[in-house]
Scaffold this motif. Structure first.
Motif: not given
Lengths: 111, 114
Positions: A23-28
């Motif tokens: 699981c990769s994420y880009e969450v501000t």
């Protein structure tokens, strides 16, 4: 826009195998990463991860978070047919109550 | 173990009709959520609700949608005039604390709009 990407989308293994789901994420303003297991209908909570490098374990399942590389893995050892499900990864952000989900990994464990 | 319940499990309706999806959150939880999952797609956040008001909503949650907690136990999602694209699984979730990190999900209501 915040996003969570899971891989692989689908995985077929035999009982007893070990699997790793990504699981990769880009969450501000990232706050936490959650793993859910979805069988038939309701996602059921597995893990919540907030700190890098600290493994969480529950029986044959374990998970770890890397906040530098923005990813998490879910490991399942000695898989059983009952592990067959869709595994969902979700990110949460500070100042928000929503979860941002990935598409999920469909795991099939054959006897 | 306490759980979130939802009714009905499956609802079929005609386009343009109003539907109300019902949820009973876990009794000591204070934060309530609706999500939807269109077949084959991601689970998407719709709205969060606390202290009898909406605390956050997504772009999906337009004027056709409304939520309320009419009696202190039920939590409802109303879609005023359903469209074909509203067909999805709708999940209710609840949490004891703010932040959304330990949300417990109900079994979902499958809404089919014909």
């Amino acid at each position: 826009e915040d996003k969570v990407v899971q891989s692989p989308l689908s995985l077929v293994v035999h009982e007893g195998d070990t699997v790793t789901l990504n699981c990769s994420y880009e969450v501000t303003n990232f706050r936490s990463l959650l793993w859910y297991k979805q069988e038939k209908k309701a996602p059921t909570f597995l893990f919540m991860l907030t700190s890098s490098g600290i493994e969480k374990k529950s029986g044959r399942l374990s998970s770890i978070l890397d906040k530098k590389e923005l990813f998490s893995i879910l490991n399942i050892t000695a898989t059983q047919t009952g592990d067959s499900a869709i595994y969902l990864c979700a990110g949460s952000a500070g100042g928000s109550e929503k979860l941002v989900f990935g598409k999920g990994t469909k795991l099939t464990v054959n006897p | 173990e306490p759980e979130v319940t939802q009714t009905p499990s499956h609802q079929v309706t005609q386009m343009g009709q109003e539907v109300i999806l019902r949820c009973v959150p876990i009794s000591n939880h204070l934060y309530f959520y609706w999500y939807r999952q269109i077949l084959g797609q991601k689970v998407e956040f719709l709205v969060s609700f606390y202290n009898n008001e909406i605390s956050e909503k997504s772009e999906i949650f337009d004027d056709q949608f409304s939520v309320e907690r009419p009696d202190g136990s039920n939590f409802t999602l109303k879609i005023r005039s359903t469209k074909l694209e509203d067909s999805a699984m709708y999940f209710c979730a609840s949490d004891i604390s703010r932040g959304g990190d330990t949300q417990y999900f109900g079994p979902g209501t499958r809404l089919t709009v014909l």
